[in-house]
Motif scaffolding. Structure first.
Motif, short mmCIF file in Angstrom:
data_model
loop_
_atom_site.label_atom_id
_atom_site.label_comp_id
_atom_site.label_asym_id
_atom_site.label_seq_id
_atom_site.Cartn_x
_atom_site.Cartn_y
_atom_site.Cartn_z
N GLU A 124 -4.74 23.20 -6.84
CA GLU A 124 -6.05 22.89 -6.26
C GLU A 124 -5.90 22.06 -4.98
N LEU A 125 -4.99 21.09 -5.02
CA LEU A 125 -4.71 20.30 -3.83
C LEU A 125 -4.18 21.19 -2.71
N ALA A 126 -3.27 22.10 -3.07
CA ALA A 126 -2.69 23.01 -2.08
C ALA A 126 -3.76 23.90 -1.47
N ALA A 159 -4.23 24.22 2.44
CA ALA A 159 -4.13 25.53 3.09
C ALA A 159 -5.37 25.81 3.94
N ARG A 160 -6.53 25.41 3.46
CA ARG A 160 -7.76 25.61 4.23
C ARG A 160 -7.72 24.78 5.51
N GLU A 161 -7.23 23.55 5.40
CA GLU A 161 -7.16 22.71 6.59
C GLU A 161 -6.17 23.27 7.60
N ARG A 162 -5.04 23.76 7.08
CA ARG A 162 -3.99 24.25 7.97
C ARG A 162 -4.39 25.57 8.63
N LEU A 163 -4.97 26.47 7.84
CA LEU A 163 -5.30 27.79 8.35
C LEU A 163 -6.70 27.86 8.96
N GLY A 164 -7.51 26.85 8.67
CA GLY A 164 -8.88 26.86 9.18
C GLY A 164 -9.82 27.44 8.14
N ARG A 165 -11.03 26.99 8.17
CA ARG A 165 -12.02 27.43 7.18
C ARG A 165 -12.36 28.91 7.29
N GLN A 166 -12.03 29.51 8.43
CA GLN A 166 -12.35 30.92 8.61
C GLN A 166 -11.22 31.84 8.16
N ALA A 167 -10.14 31.25 7.65
CA ALA A 167 -9.02 32.07 7.20
C ALA A 167 -9.45 32.94 6.03
N GLU A 206 -0.85 31.01 0.55
CA GLU A 206 -0.22 29.76 0.93
C GLU A 206 -0.36 28.72 -0.17
N ALA A 207 -1.53 28.66 -0.81
CA ALA A 207 -1.75 27.70 -1.89
C ALA A 207 -0.83 27.98 -3.07
N ASP A 208 -0.57 29.26 -3.35
CA ASP A 208 0.33 29.62 -4.44
C ASP A 208 1.70 28.97 -4.25
N ALA A 209 2.25 29.12 -3.06
CA ALA A 209 3.60 28.59 -2.78
C ALA A 209 3.58 27.07 -2.66
N LEU A 210 2.65 26.53 -1.88
CA LEU A 210 2.60 25.10 -1.65
C LEU A 210 2.32 24.33 -2.93
N GLY A 211 1.46 24.87 -3.80
CA GLY A 211 1.15 24.19 -5.05
C GLY A 211 2.38 24.02 -5.93
N LEU A 212 3.20 25.05 -6.00
CA LEU A 212 4.42 24.97 -6.80
C LEU A 212 5.37 23.93 -6.22
N TYR A 213 5.45 23.86 -4.91
CA TYR A 213 6.32 22.86 -4.27
C TYR A 213 5.79 21.44 -4.52
N LEU A 214 4.49 21.26 -4.44
CA LEU A 214 3.92 19.93 -4.68
C LEU A 214 4.23 19.45 -6.10
N ALA A 215 4.10 20.34 -7.07
CA ALA A 215 4.39 19.96 -8.46
C ALA A 215 5.88 19.70 -8.64
N THR A 254 0.85 -1.19 0.00
CA THR A 254 0.00 0.00 0.00
C THR A 254 0.88 1.24 0.00
N ARG A 255 0.61 2.16 -0.91
CA ARG A 255 1.34 3.42 -0.96
C ARG A 255 0.35 4.55 -0.70
N ASN A 256 0.59 5.31 0.33
CA ASN A 256 -0.29 6.42 0.69
C ASN A 256 0.24 7.73 0.12
N GLY A 257 -0.67 8.60 -0.25
CA GLY A 257 -0.30 9.91 -0.76
C GLY A 257 -1.32 10.93 -0.34
N CYS A 258 -1.16 12.14 -0.80
CA CYS A 258 -2.11 13.20 -0.48
C CYS A 258 -3.53 12.78 -0.86
N PHE A 259 -4.48 13.23 -0.08
CA PHE A 259 -5.87 12.91 -0.35
C PHE A 259 -6.34 13.59 -1.65
N LEU A 260 -7.59 13.46 -1.95
CA LEU A 260 -8.21 14.02 -3.15
C LEU A 260 -7.74 13.36 -4.45
#
Length: 313
Positions: A217-219, A223-231, A239-248, A169-175
């Protein structure tokens, strides 16, 4: 004489009508044949797009696992479907050409992934996943994460024989990503999956561009989970801008393509982006500068051989 002409005309009329009916029947047959050809071509295109989507999204999910922390699900690399999971226009073709019915039919497996190495083949039917009967291909990648050292067991039917296949079994990011046939330039999160529209796959000229869109989109969700839905929208977007580039980039894709891709998106689909997918591109000077900074940071880390760890973590 008059009767003879009338009779001749009557006979001629019958012959003409019969010939017309034959021509009409032939045309209907040709239309049916053409409809079948188009359905076959359409399903082949759908499958090729699904393969591309599975290849890119699986790599992003696997290589980004460390950045997703507790938000993980198994990544199998298996492209499969039941008839209910295929657009109605292609179900007859899928059944005729690939025997897709109400059971989970394997259509393709990513090479070098554990399921392929274990011997799973296109055309196999999956009856159970880890001892549980299944009638949804979505169950393969939408399960609870397991210890990476555990195994997945599939009960498989092939040519009348039923047997078990066991692989790591190999686990990865959800979605996990699924394809929508709608020709829209969009990607949306719906519950536990990422729905990617055919228009985006057609517009993304390279896998690098597709990876950037999917990773962003994944980022967004991370980011919503990390910062909270009220962010605030701005903070989550930043955060999604930076994290998305790193994920790719972690998946080996060339994120330098991000700038040109974003510019093409903004230039060719300004209204669609404003209404539906504005988060796919920088919409302000500040965001453009942030993208440039992240791209430079990633390039420098790659050059120095440093781990691609975003500073936002």
């Amino acid at each position: 004489m008059h009767r003879f002409v009338a009779g001749a005309l009557a006979i001629s009329g019958v012959a003409t009508s019969a010939a017309f009916s034959a021509d009409l029947a032939l045309s209907e047959a040709e239309v049916t044949a053409q409809r079948e050809r188009l359905a076959r071509l359409g399903f082949a295109l759908l499958l090729e797009r699904q393969k591309r989507l599975a290849r890119v999204s699986s790599e992003i999910r696997l290589h980004g696992a460390a950045l997703c922390e507790g938000s993980q699900t198994p990544v199998t690399g298996i492209v499969a479907a039941t008839s209910a999971e295929i657009p109605a226009a292609y179900r007859e073709t899928a059944y005729r050409d690939h025997a897709v019915d109400d059971l989970v039919k394997v259509l393709w497996i990513l090479p070098d992934y554990p399921a392929a190495e274990a011997g799973l083949r296109s055309g196999d039917t999956i009856l159970e996943i880890d001892g549980r009967e299944t009638h949804r291909a979505a169950d393969l990648d939408q399960r609870e994460p397991t210890d990476p050292k555990t195994f997945t067991t599939l009960k498989v039917e092939r040519g009348g024989a039923i047997f078990d296949l066991r692989f790591e079994t190999r686990n990865g990011c959800f979605l996990p990503a699924v394809l929508s046939v709608l020709d829209e330039l969009d990607v949306q999160v719906e519950g536990t999956r990422m729905v990617v529209y055919a228009g985006l796959l057609r517009f993304a000229e390279s896998d690098d561009e597709l990876a950037i869109a999917l990773a962003h989109e994944l980022a967004h969700e991370l980011a919503r989970e990390r910062l909270g839905r009220q962010a605030s929208a701005d903070s989550a977007e930043s955060e999604a801008d930076a994290l998305g580039l790193y994920l790719a980039a972690r998946a080996g894709y060339d994120v330098a393509a991000a700038t040109d891709f974003a510019q093409r998106l903004g230039a060719e689909f300004p209204l669609a982006l404003e209404e539906r997918a504005a988060h796919l591109r920088p919409s302000s000077a500040a965001r453009s500068i942030a993208w440039a900074n992240s791209l430079r940071e990633i390039a420098e880390k790659l050059e120095r051989g440093e781990p691609l760890e975003p500073s936002i973590r």
